[in-house]
Write a protein that holds these residues in place. Structure first.
Motif, PDB file in Angstrom:
ATOM      1  N   ALA A  98      -1.913  -8.127 -12.606  1.00 23.88           N
ATOM      2  CA  ALA A  98      -1.201  -8.830 -11.545  1.00 23.88           C
ATOM      3  C   ALA A  98      -0.526  -7.867 -10.575  1.00 23.88           C
ATOM      4  O   ALA A  98      -0.037  -8.271  -9.534  1.00 23.88           O
ATOM      5  N   LEU A  99      -0.495  -6.580 -10.917  1.00 31.15           N
ATOM      6  CA  LEU A  99       0.173  -5.626 -10.030  1.00 31.15           C
ATOM      7  C   LEU A  99      -0.826  -4.849  -9.170  1.00 31.15           C
ATOM      8  O   LEU A  99      -0.443  -3.955  -8.431  1.00 31.15           O
ATOM      9  N   ALA A 100      -2.098  -5.202  -9.297  1.00 27.90           N
ATOM     10  CA  ALA A 100      -3.101  -4.481  -8.511  1.00 27.90           C
ATOM     11  C   ALA A 100      -3.089  -4.976  -7.068  1.00 27.90           C
ATOM     12  O   ALA A 100      -2.810  -6.143  -6.810  1.00 27.90           O
ATOM     13  N   ASP A 101      -3.335  -4.093  -6.119  1.00 26.30           N
ATOM     14  CA  ASP A 101      -3.520  -4.533  -4.741  1.00 26.30           C
ATOM     15  C   ASP A 101      -4.557  -3.637  -4.068  1.00 26.30           C
ATOM     16  O   ASP A 101      -4.975  -2.628  -4.640  1.00 26.30           O
ATOM     17  N   PRO A 102      -5.020  -4.028  -2.887  1.00 27.23           N
ATOM     18  CA  PRO A 102      -6.120  -3.272  -2.272  1.00 27.23           C
ATOM     19  C   PRO A 102      -5.819  -1.783  -2.172  1.00 27.23           C
ATOM     20  O   PRO A 102      -6.724  -0.959  -2.285  1.00 27.23           O
ATOM     21  N   GLY A 103      -4.557  -1.421  -1.948  1.00 27.16           N
ATOM     22  CA  GLY A 103      -4.192  -0.022  -1.850  1.00 27.16           C
ATOM     23  C   GLY A 103      -4.631   0.778  -3.055  1.00 27.16           C
ATOM     24  O   GLY A 103      -4.963   1.961  -2.963  1.00 27.16           O
ATOM     25  N   LEU A 104      -4.665   0.113  -4.215  1.00 22.77           N
ATOM     26  CA  LEU A 104      -5.008   0.805  -5.450  1.00 22.77           C
ATOM     27  C   LEU A 104      -6.455   1.263  -5.479  1.00 22.77           C
ATOM     28  O   LEU A 104      -6.801   2.173  -6.214  1.00 22.77           O
ATOM     29  N   LEU A 105      -7.303   0.617  -4.717  1.00 17.03           N
ATOM     30  CA  LEU A 105      -8.688   1.076  -4.697  1.00 17.03           C
ATOM     31  C   LEU A 105      -8.874   2.147  -3.634  1.00 17.03           C
ATOM     32  O   LEU A 105      -9.990   2.464  -3.248  1.00 17.03           O
ATOM     33  N   GLY A 106      -7.759   2.660  -3.143  1.00 19.11           N
ATOM     34  CA  GLY A 106      -7.847   3.759  -2.200  1.00 19.11           C
ATOM     35  C   GLY A 106      -8.208   3.308  -0.807  1.00 19.11           C
ATOM     36  O   GLY A 106      -8.631   4.112   0.023  1.00 19.11           O
ATOM     37  N   ILE A 107      -8.078   2.008  -0.554  1.00 21.29           N
ATOM     38  CA  ILE A 107      -8.535   1.499   0.727  1.00 21.29           C
ATOM     39  C   ILE A 107      -7.651   2.002   1.861  1.00 21.29           C
ATOM     40  O   ILE A 107      -8.146   2.545   2.847  1.00 21.29           O
ATOM     41  N   ASN A 108      -6.345   1.853   1.692  1.00 25.57           N
ATOM     42  CA  ASN A 108      -5.448   2.325   2.744  1.00 25.57           C
ATOM     43  C   ASN A 108      -5.566   3.834   2.924  1.00 25.57           C
ATOM     44  O   ASN A 108      -5.674   4.332   4.037  1.00 25.57           O
ATOM     45  N   ALA A 109      -5.566   4.532   1.797  1.00 31.28           N
ATOM     46  CA  ALA A 109      -5.606   5.993   1.863  1.00 31.28           C
ATOM     47  C   ALA A 109      -6.924   6.485   2.451  1.00 31.28           C
ATOM     48  O   ALA A 109      -6.945   7.337   3.341  1.00 31.28           O
ATOM     49  N   GLY A 110      -8.024   5.911   1.960  1.00 28.73           N
ATOM     50  CA  GLY A 110      -9.342   6.341   2.423  1.00 28.73           C
ATOM     51  C   GLY A 110      -9.552   6.008   3.886  1.00 28.73           C
ATOM     52  O   GLY A 110     -10.004   6.849   4.679  1.00 28.73           O
ATOM     53  N   ALA A 111      -9.195   4.772   4.258  1.00 32.48           N
ATOM     54  CA  ALA A 111      -9.344   4.362   5.644  1.00 32.48           C
ATOM     55  C   ALA A 111      -8.432   5.203   6.534  1.00 32.48           C
ATOM     56  O   ALA A 111      -8.831   5.649   7.614  1.00 32.48           O
ATOM     57  N   GLY A 112      -7.223   5.442   6.057  1.00 34.13           N
ATOM     58  CA  GLY A 112      -6.249   6.219   6.826  1.00 34.13           C
ATOM     59  C   GLY A 112      -6.753   7.622   7.107  1.00 34.13           C
ATOM     60  O   GLY A 112      -6.663   8.122   8.233  1.00 34.13           O
TER      61      GLY A 112
END
Lengths: 346, 294
Positions: A98-112
């Motif tokens: 329940a604490l997972a969010d898209p950021g955890l798959l590296g989406i924000n970091a990778g896209a950034g």
């Protein structure tokens, strides 16, 4: 016995009615936020003027404000909210965390990272950026998610949700530090662009952004909705999902890919808005329970309301510059999330 | 309790025709789990229409065998046959229509009601965006009735006792309408009365509907009491298989568990029961044992 069956039927009808009411309520809330948002901004447009402009009777100035500045921004905020919320809902369902969010798959970091590399090499204002950004962000997010998936994969056992999350946190931390190193090398204008992007401002949205985002969502949202039953079954744990005849690893891979694509296309347009993917699914689950057929639509609506409301508030409280929407979402979201944590059992 | 709808009668008919077949057969099965060769060269037959209990010490590979048979784990070598068909030739949904497997203490998502969880048992029969058809609803209602859960249909699973929860999972497996149900320690963490409740339910499903039940059980006496057929496993190898009277012997239990067991026939059930046992340690007096006890 018969009596009990009738009672169960009545209960089920009541729940169905309640769910419909919740959908209607969320839609109404979204409409309300839409209307308020149209009336909010640096230039005051009274509701009557807004309405008149909306139906084609506005002055050139009113038209410009409403159609070219406000509406695209509102539409983008709604789309981004829905997309990020769905993405989060899928990730939470697939990882059973329940604490997972898209950021955890590296989406924000990778896209950034991709966005920064792009800005570093091509500048912040080249003509193509609006349409290339989603692809670039998707590319960066895809690669990052791929790396995380491969690192978390263990032969013969597939993906353990917990390992996926821990790997995600580690990779994300690495990429963020790399991003910071690159940010230092940016010129002033480039830095401004990147900083606003990172704060999650629905920066200077215009219709091009809507056009850049819409095809992705039109493709991905129906796909995700069609997978609602698979998500339900994956939620029962891998072994039960196997027993029920789900091709667990394949479905998980597809759903994660859809989730990455959703979040990446949103993040490319809106900048890094976190918390929506974390909170909207929680909110929706509290409202309608864990079945994805109803959970996913409610989640999308909740996300849309959350981001468009946050964007409206962001424009209200700090004029003329406004607070980046991402920060506003976090300001609203963080306390609510802490409240959820305090109330929950984990 | 037997349902009147024709679909269920059909199932019973096929069962009678295939009574003599093996429901499951493994051939030279080898399974690697976390880099350890847990099972090597296992040849096991599970008779159709019977209750089979798999027993063995901790870490002996019984759960691994069950999971491999239930295609949750992939074997390194060897074959699994389901009703005579190579299981790899069937799609996973086809398998799910023939065999249900309940893992040890499964977890339901918070907020899910009993009826909703049982409805997930229809997954192998649904395509795309299908809603539940009237036929599905009939089967779900029947599964709830057999497991005596109709009154709890609208309760959330989190609010149930351990025994009730286990019944819900069994109901879900029933909604899957499989002839074969595999269960991994269905009585773990349950109180004595709940253990019996679950096993009696499985017994009824077997006797009244001819469903083949295969379960891994820790409790030898419960296994001997409810099973028609037992398989004793140690280190991934079958020590002995047969009716409970053949398995519940001092010799087999010594080989399987390294214990010295005293077996009697339980007067109420007529089944063999282990009334007491000891670790095998030769020539060492036990202070709590009576003088001359054997």
């Amino acid at each position: 016995m018969m009596n009990q069956l009738q009672k169960n039927e009545t209960y089920k009808r009541k729940i169905a009615f309640r769910n419909t009411a919740i959908v209607v309520g969320c839609a109404a809330l979204l409409l309300l936020s839409f209307i308020i948002s149209m009336n909010t901004g640096y230039t005051k447009l009274p509701p009557s003027d807004t309405l008149r402009t909306l139906f084609g009777g506005g002055t050139a100035r009113e038209n410009l404000i409403l159609f070219d500045f406000r509406l695209p921004r509102i539409v983008v905020s709604i789309l981004v909210g829905a997309g990020l919320a769905l993405s989060g809902c899928i990730i939470q369902g697939v990882t059973k965390n329940a604490l997972a969010d898209p950021g955890l798959l590296g989406i924000n970091a990778g896209a950034g990272l991709m966005v920064i590399l792009y800005v570093l090499f091509f500048g912040a204002h080249s003509f193509l950026s609006v349409f290339t950004l989603p692809f670039l962000a998707l590319f960066g997010a895809g690669i990052t998610a791929g790396i995380i998936y491969v690192l978390a994969f263990k032969k013969g056992k597939g993906i353990a949700p917990l390992r996926l999350i821990l790997t995600g946190v580690a990779v994300q931390a690495g990429l963020s530090s790399l991003t910071t190193v690159l940010v230092v090398k940016l010129a002033d204008t480039q830095f401004d662009f990147v900083a606003t992007w990172q704060a999650g401002s629905i920066w200077a949205s215009n219709w091009k952004f809507v056009l850049a985002l819409l095809p992705w969502l039109l493709l991905l949202i129906p796909y995700v909705l069609s997978k609602s039953r698979v998500l339900d079954v994956l939620n029962l744990g891998d072994d039960v999902a196997h027993s029920l005849g789900a091709t667990v690893e394949r479905e998980r891979r597809r759903l994660l890919a859809a989730s990455v694509a959703l979040a990446a296309s949103c993040v490319a347009v809106s900048g890094s808005i976190s918390f929506v993917g974390l909170i909207a699914p929680h909110l929706a689950r509290r409202l309608v329970g864990p079945r994805h057929r109803i959970l996913l639509p409610i989640c999308a609506l909740a996300g849309a309301v959350l981001v468009s409301a946050a964007d409206t508030i962001a424009r209200m409280v700090a004029q003329p510059a406004g607070i980046p929407t991402g920060i506003m979402v976090a300001i609203i979201g963080a306390p609510y999330f802490l409240y959820l944590l305090a109330k929950s059992r984990y | 309790m037997r349902p009147t709808s024709s679909i269920f009668w059909q199932k019973a008919d096929t069962n009678e025709r295939m009574m003599n077949l093996n429901s499951i057969a493994t051939e030279n099965l080898a399974v690697v789990y976390e880099d350890n060769l847990v099972v090597n060269g296992l040849n096991m037959q599970i008779p159709q229409g019977k209750i089979t209990a798999i027993i063995g010490p901790n870490g002996c590979g019984k759960s691994t065998v069950l999971k491999t048979v239930g295609r949750i784990l992939k074997p390194k070598n060897g074959m699994v046959y389901l009703n005579g068909d190579d299981i790899r030739r069937l799609t996973t949904k086809e398998v799910a229509q023939k065999m249900a497997i309940l893992p040890q203490s499964p977890q339901a998502p918070a907020g899910l009601t009993v009826g909703e969880l049982v409805a997930y048992g229809r997954f192998p029969y649904q395509r795309g965006l299908d809603k539940l058809k009237p036929e599905d609803n009939k089967i779900i209602a029947w599964a709830l009735e057999v497991t005596k859960l109709t009154e709890l249909e609208t309760t959330t699973v989190d609010n149930l006792s351990g025994g009730q929860r286990q019944r819900v999972w069994i109901a879900m497996a029933l909604a899957q309408q499989t002839d074969l149900i595999l269960l991994d320690e269905p009585t773990t963490y349950l109180d004595l009365s709940y253990q019996l409740e679950v096993l009696e339910l499985l017994y009824r499903l077997n006797r009244e509907q001819g469903r083949t039940i295969v379960m891994v059980l820790h409790d030898l006496n419960l296994a001997a009491r409810f099973a028609d057929y037992m398989v004793a496993i140690r280190c991934g190898n079958i020590i002995c298989h047969g009716v409970p009277e053949e398995i519940m012997t001092t010799k087999v239990l010594r080989e399987t568990f390294r214990i010295d067991a005293k077996i009697v026939t339980e007067p109420r059930t007529g089944r063999p029961t282990c009334i007491s046992y000891d670790l095998i340690k030769e020539n060492e007096p036990r202070p709590y044992m009576k003088e001359g006890a054997k």
